[in-house]
Design a protein around this motif. Structure first.
Motif, mmCIF file in Angstrom:
data_model
loop_
_atom_site.group_PDB
_atom_site.id
_atom_site.type_symbol
_atom_site.label_atom_id
_atom_site.label_comp_id
_atom_site.label_asym_id
_atom_site.label_seq_id
_atom_site.Cartn_x
_atom_site.Cartn_y
_atom_site.Cartn_z
ATOM 1 N N ARG A 96 0.820 -1.211 0.000
ATOM 2 C CA ARG A 96 0.000 0.000 0.000
ATOM 3 C C ARG A 96 0.853 1.259 0.000
ATOM 4 N NH1 ARG A 96 -4.436 -2.399 4.333
ATOM 5 N NH2 ARG A 96 -5.744 -3.448 2.754
ATOM 6 N N ALA A 97 1.949 1.236 0.743
ATOM 7 C CA ALA A 97 2.855 2.381 0.708
ATOM 8 C C ALA A 97 3.461 2.539 -0.683
ATOM 9 C CB ALA A 97 3.958 2.209 1.756
ATOM 10 N N LEU A 98 3.838 1.426 -1.283
ATOM 11 C CA LEU A 98 4.350 1.461 -2.655
ATOM 12 C C LEU A 98 3.286 1.987 -3.611
ATOM 13 C CD1 LEU A 98 6.177 -2.005 -2.902
ATOM 14 C CD2 LEU A 98 7.280 0.235 -2.893
ATOM 15 N N ALA A 99 2.058 1.511 -3.436
ATOM 16 C CA ALA A 99 0.976 1.852 -4.359
ATOM 17 C C ALA A 99 0.719 3.352 -4.414
ATOM 18 C CB ALA A 99 -0.304 1.114 -3.957
ATOM 19 N N ALA A 100 0.561 3.964 -3.248
ATOM 20 C CA ALA A 100 0.263 5.402 -3.221
ATOM 21 C C ALA A 100 1.408 6.212 -3.799
ATOM 22 C CB ALA A 100 -0.042 5.840 -1.786
ATOM 23 N N LYS A 101 2.645 5.804 -3.502
ATOM 24 C CA LYS A 101 3.786 6.546 -4.040
ATOM 25 C C LYS A 101 3.936 6.329 -5.541
ATOM 26 C CE LYS A 101 7.285 9.158 -4.278
ATOM 27 N NZ LYS A 101 7.094 9.219 -5.762
ATOM 28 N N GLU A 102 3.616 5.140 -6.039
ATOM 29 C CA GLU A 102 3.667 4.905 -7.480
ATOM 30 C C GLU A 102 2.654 5.772 -8.216
ATOM 31 O OE1 GLU A 102 5.374 0.351 -7.934
ATOM 32 O OE2 GLU A 102 3.242 0.711 -8.170
ATOM 33 N N VAL A 103 1.511 6.008 -7.599
ATOM 34 C CA VAL A 103 0.515 6.902 -8.195
ATOM 35 C C VAL A 103 1.106 8.290 -8.376
ATOM 36 C CG1 VAL A 103 -1.693 8.070 -7.790
ATOM 37 C CG2 VAL A 103 -1.486 5.613 -7.392
ATOM 38 N N ASN A 104 1.837 8.746 -7.376
ATOM 39 C CA ASN A 104 2.509 10.040 -7.487
ATOM 40 C C ASN A 104 3.535 10.042 -8.616
ATOM 41 O OD1 ASN A 104 5.361 11.354 -6.133
ATOM 42 N ND2 ASN A 104 3.678 12.739 -6.588
ATOM 43 N N SER A 105 4.343 8.998 -8.692
ATOM 44 C CA SER A 105 5.386 8.924 -9.721
ATOM 45 C C SER A 105 4.806 8.822 -11.123
ATOM 46 C CB SER A 105 6.295 7.717 -9.453
ATOM 47 O OG SER A 105 7.002 7.881 -8.242
ATOM 48 N N CYS A 106 3.560 8.369 -11.205
ATOM 49 C CA CYS A 106 2.885 8.259 -12.506
ATOM 50 C C CYS A 106 1.890 9.385 -12.725
ATOM 51 C CB CYS A 106 2.203 6.902 -12.616
ATOM 52 S SG CYS A 106 3.366 5.517 -12.619
ATOM 53 N N MET A 107 2.094 10.482 -12.008
ATOM 54 C CA MET A 107 1.330 11.718 -12.188
ATOM 55 C C MET A 107 -0.138 11.603 -11.780
ATOM 56 S SD MET A 107 3.692 13.629 -13.073
ATOM 57 C CE MET A 107 5.347 13.568 -13.758
ATOM 58 N N GLY A 108 -0.414 10.741 -10.792
ATOM 59 C CA GLY A 108 -1.770 10.639 -10.284
ATOM 60 C C GLY A 108 -1.994 11.577 -9.113
ATOM 61 N N ARG A 109 -3.169 11.504 -8.510
ATOM 62 C CA ARG A 109 -3.542 12.406 -7.422
ATOM 63 C C ARG A 109 -3.175 11.787 -6.073
ATOM 64 N NH1 ARG A 109 -9.440 14.798 -5.711
ATOM 65 N NH2 ARG A 109 -9.891 12.577 -5.490
ATOM 66 N N ALA A 116 5.132 15.378 -1.697
ATOM 67 C CA ALA A 116 4.729 14.374 -2.685
ATOM 68 C C ALA A 116 5.711 13.209 -2.709
ATOM 69 C CB ALA A 116 4.630 15.010 -4.070
ATOM 70 N N GLY A 117 6.990 13.505 -2.463
ATOM 71 C CA GLY A 117 7.992 12.457 -2.467
ATOM 72 C C GLY A 117 7.830 11.448 -1.350
ATOM 73 N N ALA A 118 7.058 11.805 -0.329
ATOM 74 C CA ALA A 118 6.810 10.907 0.800
ATOM 75 C C ALA A 118 5.330 10.552 0.904
ATOM 76 C CB ALA A 118 7.285 11.561 2.100
ATOM 77 N N SER A 119 4.621 10.642 -0.209
ATOM 78 C CA SER A 119 3.154 10.549 -0.196
ATOM 79 C C SER A 119 2.606 9.138 -0.050
ATOM 80 C CB SER A 119 2.584 11.183 -1.471
ATOM 81 O OG SER A 119 3.129 10.557 -2.626
ATOM 82 N N GLY A 120 3.459 8.124 0.041
ATOM 83 C CA GLY A 120 2.958 6.772 0.228
ATOM 84 C C GLY A 120 2.968 6.310 1.672
ATOM 85 N N ILE A 121 3.643 7.042 2.533
ATOM 86 C CA ILE A 121 3.886 6.563 3.897
ATOM 87 C C ILE A 121 2.640 6.636 4.777
ATOM 88 C CG2 ILE A 121 5.255 6.947 5.983
ATOM 89 C CD1 ILE A 121 7.484 7.995 4.014
#
Length: 302
Positions: A96-109, A116-121
């Motif tokens: 889940r931490a990976l998932a949310a951060k991958e959304v950021n890296s792929c220009m998601g919300r 944003a760089g820590a948005s999966g934690i």
């Protein structure tokens, strides 16, 4: 209250003297800073948490492929692996931490919490915590307020920016926010919550910010997962009343001192660390060529 508190000691003293819960001064700070009612603050927090949950769901159900090619649906792979290293719950936390951060890296919300760089934690930790312990949304939102208070003090005494203090200041701050929120949500004391912050910082000290090709992808995504794990381990330790020995304010000051003395090449410049490896440099050149080709294709003929 324009800067909340200068220290965790001040925050602790306020809650003790006024007999207030840990989140109350942060709630008041939000109301004063934004000129909103208490109901509006809770509504805003609910929306933010919804975005966090949606980012987790998106990252686990949709293809997450970044322009650079470095991100390739890693969260789904972790979530679907039939082997659990520790437990299914730990596997969920990491994915889940990976998932949310991958959304950021792929220009998601996502929610920048605190960046944003820590948005999966926080999404990874709080969504998993709520599921495991069947916690009400209100408890999670109170935890998010406490996390915000942690970030405000860390920003004042040190930094929450990778460009200023390295990744210790960015994923480190997010992990500290999460650890305090976890302790609070599980009924821990103020001292236990602040001890969790101190322990988290001790575990993250010195971590450099070295994004390959200058993109917030590698190693940023996997660091979100490891920071989520550290947040949980710190909370577990603190809830057992294990002392961090070094007080939380001194830990934050140490983080600030290390950030100031860290060379610029280790602070988001992509000039050192993993970004400077032969593979990192090759990826950087490839991404640059791709960018140039896109710019050429977008040029309008005279």
């Amino acid at each position: 209250m324009s800067i909340l508190f200068d220290s965790f000691d001040e925050w602790r003293k306020y809650c003790s003297d006024e007999n207030k819960p840990l989140y109350e001064p942060v709630l008041r700070y939000e109301r004063e800073q934004k000129g909103k009612s208490e109901e509006e603050v809770w509504t805003g927090l609910s929306k933010a948490y919804l975005v966090m949950r949606e980012a987790v769901q998106t990252g686990l159900t949709q293809e997450m492929n970044s322009f650079s090619g470095m991100i390739n649906s890693g969260a789904k792979k972790v979530a679907n692996l039939p082997l659990s290293v520790l437990s299914p719950e730990f596997q969920k936390l990491i994915s889940r931490a990976l998932a949310a951060k991958e959304v950021n890296s792929c220009m998601g919300r996502v929610v920048a919490a605190p960046t944003a760089g820590a948005s999966g934690i926080l999404p990874g930790t709080m969504v998993t915590l709520q599921e495991i312990h069947d916690l009400p949304d209100r408890t999670i939102l109170e935890g998010l307020l406490i996390g915000a208070g942690v970030a405000l003090i860390m920003e004042k005494r040190a930094s929450i920016s990778g460009a200023v203090g390295g990744c210790q200041a960015e994923t480190g701050a997010a992990a500290a926010m999460a650890s305090a929120a976890i302790v609070y949500a599980l009924g821990g004391t103020v001292d236990q919550a602040f001890n969790a912050v101190a322990i988290t910082i001790q575990c993250m000290l010195g971590l450099v910010c070295d994004p390959v090709a200058g993109l917030v992808e590698i190693p940023c995504v996997v660091r979100n997962a490891s920071a989520a794990a550290i947040a949980n381990s710190s909370a577990q330790i603190a809830l057992a009343d294990v002392s961090p020995v070094i007080p939380v304010d001194e830990c934050v000051d140490a983080m600030g001192e290390i950030g100031q003395s860290m060379e610029a090449k280790y602070k988001e410049t992509a000039l050192g660390g993993l970004a400077a490896t032969p593979t990192g440099q090759a990826i950087s050149r490839r991404v640059l060529i791709q960018d140039i080709e896109i710019m050429d294709d977008e040029e309008v003929p005279e």
